[in-house]
Design a protein around this motif. Structure first.
Motif, PDB file in Angstrom:
ATOM      1  N   ASN A  58       0.935  -1.325   0.069  1.00 19.27           N
ATOM      2  CA  ASN A  58      -0.018  -0.116  -0.004  1.00 19.27           C
ATOM      3  C   ASN A  58       0.721   1.221  -0.107  1.00 19.27           C
ATOM      4  O   ASN A  58       1.884   1.309   0.765  1.00 19.27           O
ATOM      5  CB  ASN A  58      -0.985   0.077   1.153  1.00 19.27           C
ATOM      6  N   GLY A  59       0.573   2.326  -0.753  1.00 19.65           N
ATOM      7  CA  GLY A  59       1.303   3.430  -0.825  1.00 19.65           C
ATOM      8  C   GLY A  59       2.419   3.680  -1.959  1.00 19.65           C
ATOM      9  O   GLY A  59       3.169   4.195  -1.700  1.00 19.65           O
ATOM     10  N   THR A  60       2.302   2.501  -2.882  1.00 19.76           N
ATOM     11  CA  THR A  60       3.500   2.552  -3.587  1.00 19.76           C
ATOM     12  C   THR A  60       2.943   2.914  -4.963  1.00 19.76           C
ATOM     13  O   THR A  60       1.730   3.222  -5.278  1.00 19.76           O
ATOM     14  CB  THR A  60       4.096   1.012  -3.778  1.00 19.76           C
ATOM     15  N   LEU A  61       3.847   2.907  -5.857  1.00 24.52           N
ATOM     16  CA  LEU A  61       3.463   3.217  -7.445  1.00 24.52           C
ATOM     17  C   LEU A  61       3.529   2.038  -8.353  1.00 24.52           C
ATOM     18  O   LEU A  61       4.355   1.327  -8.076  1.00 24.52           O
ATOM     19  CB  LEU A  61       4.297   4.379  -8.100  1.00 24.52           C
ATOM     20  N   LEU A  62       2.624   1.980  -9.149  1.00 25.53           N
ATOM     21  CA  LEU A  62       2.623   1.044 -10.506  1.00 25.53           C
ATOM     22  C   LEU A  62       3.498   1.807 -11.356  1.00 25.53           C
ATOM     23  O   LEU A  62       3.077   2.948 -11.641  1.00 25.53           O
ATOM     24  CB  LEU A  62       1.220   0.669 -10.814  1.00 25.53           C
ATOM     25  N   CYS A  63       4.608   1.214 -11.813  1.00 24.39           N
ATOM     26  CA  CYS A  63       5.431   1.539 -12.892  1.00 24.39           C
ATOM     27  C   CYS A  63       5.454   0.710 -14.061  1.00 24.39           C
ATOM     28  O   CYS A  63       5.811  -0.404 -13.769  1.00 24.39           O
ATOM     29  CB  CYS A  63       6.756   2.078 -12.205  1.00 24.39           C
ATOM     30  N   LEU A  64       4.985   1.371 -15.000  1.00 24.15           N
ATOM     31  CA  LEU A  64       5.068   0.526 -16.216  1.00 24.15           C
ATOM     32  C   LEU A  64       5.910   1.160 -17.525  1.00 24.15           C
ATOM     33  O   LEU A  64       5.912   2.565 -17.470  1.00 24.15           O
ATOM     34  CB  LEU A  64       3.672   0.070 -17.034  1.00 24.15           C
ATOM     35  N   GLU A  65       6.554   0.733 -18.353  1.00 27.26           N
ATOM     36  CA  GLU A  65       7.432   1.292 -19.483  1.00 27.26           C
ATOM     37  C   GLU A  65       6.873   1.081 -20.737  1.00 27.26           C
ATOM     38  O   GLU A  65       6.674  -0.077 -20.948  1.00 27.26           O
ATOM     39  CB  GLU A  65       8.720   0.898 -19.324  1.00 27.26           C
ATOM     40  N   ASP A  66       6.558   2.130 -21.784  1.00 25.28           N
ATOM     41  CA  ASP A  66       5.993   2.004 -22.770  1.00 25.28           C
ATOM     42  C   ASP A  66       7.206   1.492 -24.033  1.00 25.28           C
ATOM     43  O   ASP A  66       8.252   1.697 -23.621  1.00 25.28           O
ATOM     44  CB  ASP A  66       5.101   3.158 -23.308  1.00 25.28           C
ATOM     45  N   GLU A  67       6.887   1.126 -25.091  1.00 25.79           N
ATOM     46  CA  GLU A  67       7.861   1.103 -26.159  1.00 25.79           C
ATOM     47  C   GLU A  67       8.856   1.934 -26.734  1.00 25.79           C
ATOM     48  O   GLU A  67       9.762   1.905 -27.057  1.00 25.79           O
ATOM     49  CB  GLU A  67       6.969   0.583 -27.445  1.00 25.79           C
ATOM     50  N   HIS A  68       8.545   3.357 -26.055  1.00 24.69           N
ATOM     51  CA  HIS A  68       9.442   4.444 -26.516  1.00 24.69           C
ATOM     52  C   HIS A  68      10.320   4.856 -25.443  1.00 24.69           C
ATOM     53  O   HIS A  68      11.109   5.756 -25.273  1.00 24.69           O
ATOM     54  CB  HIS A  68       8.678   5.457 -26.934  1.00 24.69           C
ATOM     55  N   GLY A  69      10.110   3.753 -24.117  1.00 25.70           N
ATOM     56  CA  GLY A  69      11.002   4.088 -22.957  1.00 25.70           C
ATOM     57  C   GLY A  69      10.304   5.110 -21.958  1.00 25.70           C
ATOM     58  O   GLY A  69      11.271   5.353 -20.828  1.00 25.70           O
ATOM     59  N   ARG A  70       9.114   5.546 -22.176  1.00 25.05           N
ATOM     60  CA  ARG A  70       8.609   6.580 -21.227  1.00 25.05           C
ATOM     61  C   ARG A  70       8.091   5.454 -20.262  1.00 25.05           C
ATOM     62  O   ARG A  70       7.337   4.589 -20.336  1.00 25.05           O
ATOM     63  CB  ARG A  70       7.565   7.485 -21.955  1.00 25.05           C
ATOM     64  N   LYS A  71       7.945   6.273 -18.940  1.00 31.11           N
ATOM     65  CA  LYS A  71       7.564   5.384 -17.716  1.00 31.11           C
ATOM     66  C   LYS A  71       6.232   6.274 -17.381  1.00 31.11           C
ATOM     67  O   LYS A  71       6.052   7.128 -17.618  1.00 31.11           O
ATOM     68  CB  LYS A  71       8.387   5.675 -16.535  1.00 31.11           C
ATOM     69  N   VAL A  72       5.063   5.305 -17.120  1.00 29.39           N
ATOM     70  CA  VAL A  72       3.745   5.762 -16.723  1.00 29.39           C
ATOM     71  C   VAL A  72       3.878   5.204 -15.113  1.00 29.39           C
ATOM     72  O   VAL A  72       4.002   4.047 -14.780  1.00 29.39           O
ATOM     73  CB  VAL A  72       2.728   4.975 -17.330  1.00 29.39           C
ATOM     74  N   LEU A  73       3.538   6.044 -14.307  1.00 24.94           N
ATOM     75  CA  LEU A  73       3.484   5.862 -12.859  1.00 24.94           C
ATOM     76  C   LEU A  73       1.999   6.175 -12.432  1.00 24.94           C
ATOM     77  O   LEU A  73       1.349   7.101 -12.753  1.00 24.94           O
ATOM     78  CB  LEU A  73       4.426   6.763 -12.057  1.00 24.94           C
ATOM     79  N   VAL A  74       1.580   5.142 -11.613  1.00 26.73           N
ATOM     80  CA  VAL A  74       0.033   5.305 -11.003  1.00 26.73           C
ATOM     81  C   VAL A  74      -0.005   4.798  -9.561  1.00 26.73           C
ATOM     82  O   VAL A  74       0.704   3.828  -9.303  1.00 26.73           O
ATOM     83  CB  VAL A  74      -1.058   4.448 -12.010  1.00 26.73           C
ATOM     84  N   PRO A  75      -0.430   5.739  -8.660  1.00 21.19           N
ATOM     85  CA  PRO A  75      -0.465   5.700  -7.245  1.00 21.19           C
ATOM     86  C   PRO A  75      -1.256   4.030  -7.200  1.00 21.19           C
ATOM     87  O   PRO A  75      -2.436   3.958  -7.533  1.00 21.19           O
ATOM     88  CB  PRO A  75      -1.298   6.405  -6.687  1.00 21.19           C
ATOM     89  N   SER A  76      -0.547   2.954  -6.551  1.00 20.93           N
ATOM     90  CA  SER A  76      -1.353   1.635  -6.391  1.00 20.93           C
ATOM     91  C   SER A  76      -2.659   1.655  -5.723  1.00 20.93           C
ATOM     92  O   SER A  76      -3.648   0.856  -6.183  1.00 20.93           O
ATOM     93  CB  SER A  76      -0.474   0.769  -5.618  1.00 20.93           C
ATOM     94  N   ASP A  77      -2.812   2.893  -4.899  1.00 18.78           N
ATOM     95  CA  ASP A  77      -4.239   2.654  -4.281  1.00 18.78           C
ATOM     96  C   ASP A  77      -5.424   3.171  -5.121  1.00 18.78           C
ATOM     97  O   ASP A  77      -6.544   3.318  -4.838  1.00 18.78           O
ATOM     98  CB  ASP A  77      -4.187   3.546  -2.826  1.00 18.78           C
ATOM     99  N   ARG A  78      -4.901   3.685  -6.183  1.00 19.18           N
ATOM    100  CA  ARG A  78      -6.071   4.185  -7.124  1.00 19.18           C
ATOM    101  C   ARG A  78      -6.185   3.556  -8.505  1.00 19.18           C
ATOM    102  O   ARG A  78      -7.068   3.765  -9.238  1.00 19.18           O
ATOM    103  CB  ARG A  78      -5.536   5.766  -7.797  1.00 19.18           C
ATOM    104  N   VAL A  79      -5.584   2.256  -8.452  1.00 18.63           N
ATOM    105  CA  VAL A  79      -5.844   1.379  -9.614  1.00 18.63           C
ATOM    106  C   VAL A  79      -7.089   0.497  -9.419  1.00 18.63           C
ATOM    107  O   VAL A  79      -7.478   0.057  -8.504  1.00 18.63           O
ATOM    108  CB  VAL A  79      -4.596   0.303  -9.696  1.00 18.63           C
ATOM    109  N   ALA A  80      -8.025   0.669 -10.518  1.00 19.82           N
ATOM    110  CA  ALA A  80      -9.277   0.265 -10.328  1.00 19.82           C
ATOM    111  C   ALA A  80      -9.113  -1.111 -11.262  1.00 19.82           C
ATOM    112  O   ALA A  80      -9.875  -2.145 -10.721  1.00 19.82           O
ATOM    113  CB  ALA A  80     -10.180   0.853 -11.039  1.00 19.82           C
ATOM    114  N   TYR A  81      -8.515  -1.403 -12.319  1.00 21.56           N
ATOM    115  CA  TYR A  81      -8.399  -2.499 -12.894  1.00 21.56           C
ATOM    116  C   TYR A  81      -7.084  -2.228 -14.071  1.00 21.56           C
ATOM    117  O   TYR A  81      -6.657  -1.267 -14.198  1.00 21.56           O
ATOM    118  CB  TYR A  81      -9.534  -3.190 -13.803  1.00 21.56           C
TER     119      TYR A  81
END
Length: 75
Positions: free
Chosen positions: A36-59
């Motif tokens: 709890n309280g961490t970030l979901l971090c994913l990287e796209d094909e161009h190397g950009r990172k997408v950060l989403v607070p884990s407590d806000r992820v719906a699906y």
């Protein structure tokens, strides 16, 4: 690989094309949701990172590997 992330209290979902495998995306999501309280971090094909607070992820929807888009679309 197309990944869709639904975020609570946001009108639209986040859609990225990721170079990661389905297992890598799944393990990143599981790790972020386990702490709890961490970030979901994913990287796209161009190397950009997408950060989403884990407590806000719906699906998270993990799609199939998509081919290159060619053409102008429907006319």
């Amino acid at each position: 690989m197309e990944v869709k992330i639904g975020v609570q209290h946001a009108p639209r979902e986040i859609v990225i094309e990721s170079g990661q495998t389905a297992d890598e995306v799944r393990s990143a999501v599981e790790a972020a949701l386990a702490k709890n309280g961490t970030l979901l971090c994913l990287e796209d094909e161009h190397g950009r990172k997408v950060l989403v607070p884990s407590d806000r992820v719906a699906y998270v929807e993990i799609g199939e590997q998509s081919g290159r888009k060619v053409g102008f679309g429907a006319i």
